[in-house]
Design a protein around this motif. Structure first.
Motif, PDB file in Angstrom:
ATOM      1  N   GLN A 232       0.841  -1.204   0.000  1.00 23.13           N
ATOM      2  CA  GLN A 232       0.000   0.000   0.000  1.00 23.13           C
ATOM      3  C   GLN A 232       0.876   1.254   0.000  1.00 23.13           C
ATOM      4  OE1 GLN A 232      -3.318   0.741  -0.162  1.00 23.13           O
ATOM      5  NE2 GLN A 232      -2.847   2.905   0.081  1.00 23.13           N
ATOM      6  N   ALA A 233       1.884   1.280   0.884  1.00 20.90           N
ATOM      7  CA  ALA A 233       2.746   2.462   0.996  1.00 20.90           C
ATOM      8  C   ALA A 233       3.488   2.716  -0.317  1.00 20.90           C
ATOM      9  CB  ALA A 233       3.736   2.270   2.151  1.00 20.90           C
ATOM     10  N   GLU A 234       3.991   1.656  -0.934  1.00 18.06           N
ATOM     11  CA  GLU A 234       4.763   1.812  -2.168  1.00 18.06           C
ATOM     12  C   GLU A 234       3.870   2.282  -3.326  1.00 18.06           C
ATOM     13  OE1 GLU A 234       7.175  -1.670  -2.823  1.00 18.06           O
ATOM     14  OE2 GLU A 234       8.050  -0.837  -4.652  1.00 18.06           O
ATOM     15  N   VAL A 235       2.708   1.645  -3.452  1.00 16.63           N
ATOM     16  CA  VAL A 235       1.768   2.019  -4.508  1.00 16.63           C
ATOM     17  C   VAL A 235       1.298   3.461  -4.303  1.00 16.63           C
ATOM     18  CG1 VAL A 235      -0.565   1.563  -5.393  1.00 16.63           C
ATOM     19  CG2 VAL A 235       1.021  -0.339  -5.028  1.00 16.63           C
ATOM     20  N   GLU A 236       1.018   3.798  -3.051  1.00 16.35           N
ATOM     21  CA  GLU A 236       0.525   5.140  -2.725  1.00 16.35           C
ATOM     22  C   GLU A 236       1.561   6.212  -3.101  1.00 16.35           C
ATOM     23  OE1 GLU A 236      -2.327   5.546   0.777  1.00 16.35           O
ATOM     24  OE2 GLU A 236      -0.471   6.382   1.550  1.00 16.35           O
ATOM     25  N   ASN A 237       2.835   5.935  -2.813  1.00 19.38           N
ATOM     26  CA  ASN A 237       3.892   6.887  -3.182  1.00 19.38           C
ATOM     27  C   ASN A 237       3.938   7.121  -4.683  1.00 19.38           C
ATOM     28  OD1 ASN A 237       4.971   7.690  -0.765  1.00 19.38           O
ATOM     29  ND2 ASN A 237       6.324   5.909  -0.604  1.00 19.38           N
ATOM     30  N   VAL A 238       3.889   6.026  -5.434  1.00 27.72           N
ATOM     31  CA  VAL A 238       3.938   6.142  -6.896  1.00 27.72           C
ATOM     32  C   VAL A 238       2.739   6.948  -7.399  1.00 27.72           C
ATOM     33  CG1 VAL A 238       3.739   4.851  -9.065  1.00 27.72           C
ATOM     34  CG2 VAL A 238       5.250   4.006  -7.250  1.00 27.72           C
ATOM     35  N   VAL A 239       1.544   6.580  -6.930  1.00 24.11           N
ATOM     36  CA  VAL A 239       0.323   7.222  -7.435  1.00 24.11           C
ATOM     37  C   VAL A 239       0.293   8.706  -7.047  1.00 24.11           C
ATOM     38  CG1 VAL A 239      -2.207   7.228  -7.319  1.00 24.11           C
ATOM     39  CG2 VAL A 239      -0.975   5.056  -7.484  1.00 24.11           C
ATOM     40  N   THR A 240       0.676   9.009  -5.802  1.00 24.60           N
ATOM     41  CA  THR A 240       0.661  10.413  -5.346  1.00 24.60           C
ATOM     42  C   THR A 240       1.611  11.257  -6.191  1.00 24.60           C
ATOM     43  OG1 THR A 240       0.169   9.664  -3.109  1.00 24.60           O
ATOM     44  CG2 THR A 240       0.977  11.906  -3.334  1.00 24.60           C
ATOM     45  N   ASP A 241       2.831  10.755  -6.410  1.00 21.04           N
ATOM     46  CA  ASP A 241       3.793  11.514  -7.217  1.00 21.04           C
ATOM     47  C   ASP A 241       3.328  11.636  -8.664  1.00 21.04           C
ATOM     48  OD1 ASP A 241       5.234  11.645  -4.931  1.00 21.04           O
ATOM     49  OD2 ASP A 241       6.796  10.219  -5.539  1.00 21.04           O
ATOM     50  N   TYR A 242       2.735  10.566  -9.163  1.00 19.60           N
ATOM     51  CA  TYR A 242       2.274  10.572 -10.552  1.00 19.60           C
ATOM     52  C   TYR A 242       1.169  11.618 -10.753  1.00 19.60           C
ATOM     53  CZ  TYR A 242       1.458   8.668 -15.180  1.00 19.60           C
ATOM     54  OH  TYR A 242       1.368   8.529 -16.546  1.00 19.60           O
ATOM     55  N   LEU A 243       0.236  11.665  -9.798  1.00 15.89           N
ATOM     56  CA  LEU A 243      -0.854  12.643  -9.922  1.00 15.89           C
ATOM     57  C   LEU A 243      -0.347  14.073  -9.763  1.00 15.89           C
ATOM     58  CD1 LEU A 243      -2.898  10.187  -9.765  1.00 15.89           C
ATOM     59  CD2 LEU A 243      -4.455  11.930  -8.899  1.00 15.89           C
ATOM     60  N   ALA A 244       0.631  14.252  -8.865  1.00 12.53           N
ATOM     61  CA  ALA A 244       1.185  15.595  -8.682  1.00 12.53           C
ATOM     62  C   ALA A 244       1.772  16.091 -10.004  1.00 12.53           C
ATOM     63  CB  ALA A 244       2.245  15.574  -7.590  1.00 12.53           C
TER      64      ALA A 244
END
Ligand SMILES: [Zn+2]
Length: 266
Positions: A232-244
């Motif tokens: 969850q933490a790893e996926v969340e980091n990727v998705v958050t940065d990608y959306l930013a």
């Protein structure tokens, strides 16, 4: 006689200009003294705004149907410049969210993101299907909201044509070599091409698989899994940065979610 004939013609014209669309209320705002203006995400017409006359009068049939989250069939009269809501048949109000403040704010954020992407007169069938399935997931107590958010965000970006390349190197198309993920390049980059990539990050196998699943699985199958806290933490980091990088808009509802999350962690 003449007046009656004109009225009959007007009725016919009104019937001709009436259409029934399948959709969901994204937003509602007061208008005038008793009315409401709503934004609908529809299958047939994309994002439309409609005027709901009398929708703030307590006994109006339009009170509940014009609340955000309402999903169903809406009959609207199509005027020259705007739509007027005549009636609606709601199949899901997602009422569970009225007792769930956090869930409701996730819901408001999901609506805001959909509204940001949706266009008028555009085919938004996929976005609407995604939104509907996401709300069904949101009222399912077995699925964590943070995971739902990651899945929805990444898939919404993908539906909008800006999703990451998760299956081959974005530079050379290689599928076999070891890969890193680059937000700036928009997906996987193989070791051979990654020399010029500054933001490459290695992904664990299960995080990579999760991201691949989110961008490619049928929408109806999206919310059928949960992950460990590490994934969850790893996926969340990727998705958050990608959306930013690719959305780059500040959503009001997201600010409120951040406050709720901070209180939880305090
Ligand atoms: Zn490559």
């Amino acid at each position: 006689m003449k007046g009656q004939a004109v009225r009959q013609v007007m009725k016919v014209v009104e019937a001709v200009n009436q259409i029934t669309v399948t959709g969901m209320v994204l937003a509602a705002a007061p208008a005038g003294e008793y009315d409401r203006r709503i934004v609908l995400l529809t299958k047939e017409r994309g994002k439309i705004s409609a005027f709901a006359r009398g929708a703030r009068k307590p006994n109006s049939a339009l009170v509940g149907v014009t609340s955000p989250f309402s999903f169903g069939e809406f009959t609207v009269y199509e005027g020259r410049t705007s739509y007027t809501l005549m009636s609606a048949s709601i199949s899901n109000y997602f009422q569970e969210l009225r007792q769930d403040v956090e869930g409701a704010y996730y819901g408001f954020y999901f609506l805001e993101l959909a509204g940001y992407y949706a266009r008028e007169a555009n085919d938004e069938t996929e976005l609407l299907r995604l939104l509907y399935q996401t709300f069904r997931a949101l009222v399912n107590p077995k699925l964590p909201n943070r995971l739902i958010r990651c899945i929805y965000e990444l898939r919404a970006v993908t539906v909008n044509g800006e999703g990451p390349q998760m299956f081959e190197c974005v530079c050379c198309g290689d599928k076999e070599r070891e890969m890193v993920f680059s937000v700036r390049r928009g997906g996987l980059v193989c070791r051979q091409c990654s020399g010029s990539v500054q933001d490459g990050r290695a992904l664990h196998g299960s995080a990579l698989y999760t991201l691949q699943y989110i961008v490619s699985s049928p929408i109806e199958k999206l919310y059928t899994f949960i992950v460990t806290d590490e994934v969850q933490a790893e996926v969340e980091n990727v998705v958050t940065d990608y959306l930013a990088q690719y959305v780059g808009k500040q959503f009001k509802s997201l600010e409120i979610l951040r406050v709720i999350a901070e209180n939880e962690n305090a």
